[in-house]
Design a protein around this motif. Structure first.
Motif, mmCIF file in Angstrom:
data_model
loop_
_atom_site.group_PDB
_atom_site.id
_atom_site.type_symbol
_atom_site.label_atom_id
_atom_site.label_comp_id
_atom_site.label_asym_id
_atom_site.label_seq_id
_atom_site.Cartn_x
_atom_site.Cartn_y
_atom_site.Cartn_z
ATOM 1 N N CYS A 225 30.780 42.474 45.124
ATOM 2 C CA CYS A 225 30.897 42.135 43.706
ATOM 3 C C CYS A 225 31.246 43.373 42.875
ATOM 4 N N TRP A 226 30.549 44.489 43.122
ATOM 5 C CA TRP A 226 30.836 45.701 42.365
ATOM 6 C C TRP A 226 32.243 46.233 42.646
ATOM 7 N N LEU A 227 32.681 46.146 43.890
ATOM 8 C CA LEU A 227 34.027 46.618 44.224
ATOM 9 C C LEU A 227 35.098 45.785 43.530
ATOM 10 N N GLU A 228 34.907 44.469 43.507
ATOM 11 C CA GLU A 228 35.884 43.605 42.842
ATOM 12 C C GLU A 228 35.849 43.801 41.332
ATOM 13 N N ILE A 229 34.664 44.029 40.773
ATOM 14 C CA ILE A 229 34.562 44.316 39.341
ATOM 15 C C ILE A 229 35.343 45.587 39.007
ATOM 16 N N LEU A 230 35.124 46.633 39.792
ATOM 17 C CA LEU A 230 35.833 47.897 39.559
ATOM 18 C C LEU A 230 37.336 47.706 39.654
ATOM 19 N N LEU A 231 37.779 46.975 40.679
ATOM 20 C CA LEU A 231 39.208 46.735 40.858
ATOM 21 C C LEU A 231 39.794 45.967 39.681
ATOM 22 N N GLU A 232 39.124 44.900 39.250
ATOM 23 C CA GLU A 232 39.669 44.078 38.175
ATOM 24 C C GLU A 232 39.652 44.804 36.831
ATOM 25 N N VAL A 233 38.652 45.642 36.592
ATOM 26 C CA VAL A 233 38.629 46.429 35.352
ATOM 27 C C VAL A 233 39.804 47.401 35.330
ATOM 28 N N ILE A 234 40.088 48.046 36.457
ATOM 29 C CA ILE A 234 41.218 48.978 36.545
ATOM 30 C C ILE A 234 42.538 48.220 36.393
ATOM 31 N N GLU A 235 42.658 47.082 37.077
ATOM 32 C CA GLU A 235 43.871 46.270 36.971
ATOM 33 C C GLU A 235 44.121 45.850 35.529
ATOM 34 N N ASP A 236 43.063 45.395 34.864
ATOM 35 C CA ASP A 236 43.205 44.913 33.491
ATOM 36 C C ASP A 236 43.543 46.041 32.534
#
Length: 301
Positions: A225-236
């Motif tokens: 969950c934390w890894l996907e959150i980090l990825l999506e925040v960077i993507e956004d």
């Protein structure tokens, strides 16, 4: 221990509890509402890009399925044999969605919509965090339900992830077709959402449920969950899609392997009595993909 250490640990512990609760128990309002707000704002932005006027009842209902709760409802409908519309009966779904609609369309000075459409705005980042958390926890919860209900179906967990991340696109496809606009569904033109959904689901399945008999399930769930959150925040924040960027090279690798191993008919080649033609796929050569239906070249194989 540093003065801020205790507060940081408490914050991480609270986040862990929210992730586990959202996966195993219910739909925490702290996750539900931010997810709904940015989802409705994305719907409104999409309608503007499509050149469509504001139609309050249409927008209120369609946004629920196209951007907000369509994925979760689609997975549950698939597993439980219900219709998508039946999930409007849940009080929390409808109440939070109506509040999110009012915030996105009727806030003073249109402030909420402006915040949600401004990259790197603190309010948008906060909503992206909870939106990403909502996606991962729902995907993992659906994998758990799928394994419990149909333990012998090895493909069902990946199907859950794909349905979760793509049901909204089906509603948008139906909307486009109803307006006479040419469009393809994700089945005809798989995009990064297919890869993202399948990846999240399968990582959780194998690392969280199968590896070491599932003893590390909670740790894997929280870490994923934390890894996907980090990825999506960077993507956004920087406006890119990591799964889309990886899709092209992966297609070329698969196409090259398929051609060199003489699997299938290649891309555009004609099968003969002696077997499939040795046509070389453009993707395997690094060229611009040819639009050949049903091949790796156009992503529809």
């Amino acid at each position: 221990r540093p003065a801020g250490g205790g507060g940081g640990e408490m914050l991480l512990s609270a986040a862990r509890d929210i992730i586990l609760r959202a996966t195993d128990e219910d739909y925490p309002p702290i996750v539900h509402f931010p997810h709904s707000v940015i989802s409705v704002a994305r719907y409104r932005q999409w309608r503007i890009e499509e050149g469509q006027p504001i139609q309050w009842l249409y927008d209120l209902v369609v946004s629920f399925f196209s951007h907000s709760q369509g994925g979760g409802a689609g997975c549950k409908a698939f597993l439980e044999g219900r219709t998508l519309m039946s999930y409007l009966t849940r009080w929390d779904y409808t109440h939070f969605h109506v509040l999110a609609y009012l915030a996105s369309y009727w806030s003073p000075g249109d402030a909420v919509f402006r915040w949600m459409t401004q990259p790197r705005h603190p309010a948008r980042i906060l909503c992206v965090i909870f939106d990403s958390m909502d996606g991962v926890t729902t995907a993992c919860a659906m994998v758990d339900k799928a394994v419990a209900a149909h333990p012998r179906n090895r493909f069902l967990p990946a199907m859950m992830g794909i349905i979760l991340y793509n049901t909204g696109s089906v509603i948008r496809w139906l909307d486009a077709r109803s307006r006479g606009k040419a469009a393809k569904s994700f089945l005809a033109a798989p995009g990064s959402a297919v890869a993202r959904g399948a990846t999240v689901a399968m990582l959780y399945l194998y690392l969280g449920r199968i590896l070491r008999g599932g003893k590390m399930r909670n740790k894997v769930l929280v870490t994923l969950c934390w890894l996907e959150i980090l990825l999506e925040v960077i993507e956004d924040a920087w406006g890119f899609d990591a799964f889309s960027a990886l899709g092209g090279p992966l297609q070329r690798i698969l196409a090259a392997f398929r051609q060199r191993a003489s699997l299938g008919g290649g891309c555009g080649g004609k099968a003969t009595a002696a077997g499939p033609a040795p046509a070389i796929c453009a993707a395997a050569e690094g060229e611009a993909p040819k639009k050949v239906a049903g091949s790796f070249c156009d992503g529809t194989f």
